[in-house]
Design a protein around this motif. Structure first.
Motif, PDB file in Angstrom:
ATOM      1  N   UNK A  92       0.840  -1.194   0.000  1.00  0.00           N
ATOM      2  CA  UNK A  92       0.000   0.000   0.000  1.00  0.00           C
ATOM      3  C   UNK A  92       0.875   1.243   0.000  1.00  0.00           C
ATOM      4  N   UNK A  93       0.492   2.233  -0.798  1.00  0.00           N
ATOM      5  CA  UNK A  93       1.281   3.451  -0.914  1.00  0.00           C
ATOM      6  C   UNK A  93       0.902   4.517   0.118  1.00  0.00           C
ATOM      7  N   UNK A  94      -0.038   4.230   0.983  1.00  0.00           N
ATOM      8  CA  UNK A  94      -0.324   5.105   2.130  1.00  0.00           C
ATOM      9  C   UNK A  94      -0.994   4.264   3.206  1.00  0.00           C
ATOM     10  N   UNK A  95      -1.004   4.732   4.460  1.00  0.00           N
ATOM     11  CA  UNK A  95      -1.588   3.937   5.543  1.00  0.00           C
ATOM     12  C   UNK A  95      -3.087   4.171   5.708  1.00  0.00           C
ATOM     13  N   UNK A  96      -3.735   4.712   4.706  1.00  0.00           N
ATOM     14  CA  UNK A  96      -5.159   5.022   4.811  1.00  0.00           C
ATOM     15  C   UNK A  96      -5.967   4.186   3.811  1.00  0.00           C
ATOM     16  N   UNK A  97      -6.495   4.804   2.753  1.00  0.00           N
ATOM     17  CA  UNK A  97      -7.331   4.082   1.793  1.00  0.00           C
ATOM     18  C   UNK A  97      -6.566   2.959   1.099  1.00  0.00           C
ATOM     19  N   UNK A  98      -5.328   3.230   0.703  1.00  0.00           N
ATOM     20  CA  UNK A  98      -4.534   2.202   0.009  1.00  0.00           C
ATOM     21  C   UNK A  98      -4.265   1.012   0.925  1.00  0.00           C
ATOM     22  N   UNK A  99      -3.973   1.291   2.191  1.00  0.00           N
ATOM     23  CA  UNK A  99      -3.715   0.213   3.144  1.00  0.00           C
ATOM     24  C   UNK A  99      -4.982  -0.592   3.409  1.00  0.00           C
ATOM     25  N   UNK A 100      -6.121   0.087   3.437  1.00  0.00           N
ATOM     26  CA  UNK A 100      -7.391  -0.615   3.619  1.00  0.00           C
ATOM     27  C   UNK A 100      -7.630  -1.586   2.470  1.00  0.00           C
ATOM     28  N   UNK A 101      -7.354  -1.144   1.236  1.00  0.00           N
ATOM     29  CA  UNK A 101      -7.508  -2.009   0.070  1.00  0.00           C
ATOM     30  C   UNK A 101      -6.531  -3.172   0.122  1.00  0.00           C
TER      31      UNK A 101
END
Length: 215
Positions: A92-101
């Protein structure tokens, strides 16, 4: 090794810029690099085969709040062969939406996921108080479940540690490939052999910690 990356950077489809160049370099280090980018349906973007090793897919999401789910759906559809998920790792490229995906992919397909953190988390929460609380809780949850956390600098690593000291063993300080290339090519500000001409061999030692310490 085949790697899946979840990103939000739509500029990748223009096949230019520092992020795209970074991905090109990373793709040379693996067998295949598949990048799913969270995009809006209005962007009207199509699947891009940048090289024989680099593939970029848009989600073309109708609603922004469903982008993470759409990213997981696109990844599972595009990276499945004979009912088997071919990626060995999700990043994931960020700890928010990308990490959720990435976490959704991990749970659905049984692969580990890692999270890249490029900026100080305390500056990434946003100004809205409710939004700050939600983003902080979301980041804390996915960071705890990640197999590893790559921090782009010591400062970023310290912000992750401050969020949850229990993440200490998962954090790796690793600058981008382009940043490391610049460091290799940088001219030294001080010629240490001129400062200490009496020595023929000079050993340099450094020690560091991402633990927060009070002075």
């Amino acid at each position: 090794m085949k790697v899946l990356i979840i990103s939000k950077d739509k500029s990748l489809f223009s096949q230019s810029g520092p992020v795209y160049e970074e991905l090109l370099k990373c793709s040379e280090l693996v067998d295949q690099l598949h990048v799913v980018v969270m995009t809006a349906r209005s962007d009207t973007l199509s699947i891009l085969k940048a090289t024989d090793k680099l593939f970029i897919y848009p989600t073309n999401s109708r609603y922004a709040w469903l982008a993470a789910r759409d990213a997981c759906r696109v990844a599972r559809f595009q990276l499945s062969f004979k009912s088997r998920f071919i990626a060995d790792l999700a990043v994931a490229e960020d700890p928010f939406a990308c990490a959720t995906a990435a976490r959704m992919v991990s749970r659905a397909c049984g692969v580990d996921f890692m999270i890249n953190v490029y900026e100080d988390l305390f500056s990434a929460w946003g100004e809205n108080p409710f939004g700050r609380i939600m983003r902080r809780a979301s980041a804390k949850r996915v960071l705890r479940e990640a197999a590893g956390i790559r921090a782009a600098s010591q400062l970023v690593g310290e912000s992750v540690y401050s969020l949850d000291p229990g993440l200490d063993r998962k954090i790796y300080i690793l600058p981008s490939l382009s940043a490391m290339e610049k460091l290799k090519q940088a001219e030294p500000a001080v010629d240490i052999h001129r400062v200490y001409p009496q020595f023929t061999v000079i050993l340099l030692m450094a020690a560091g910690s991402i633990s927060v310490r009070k002075i």
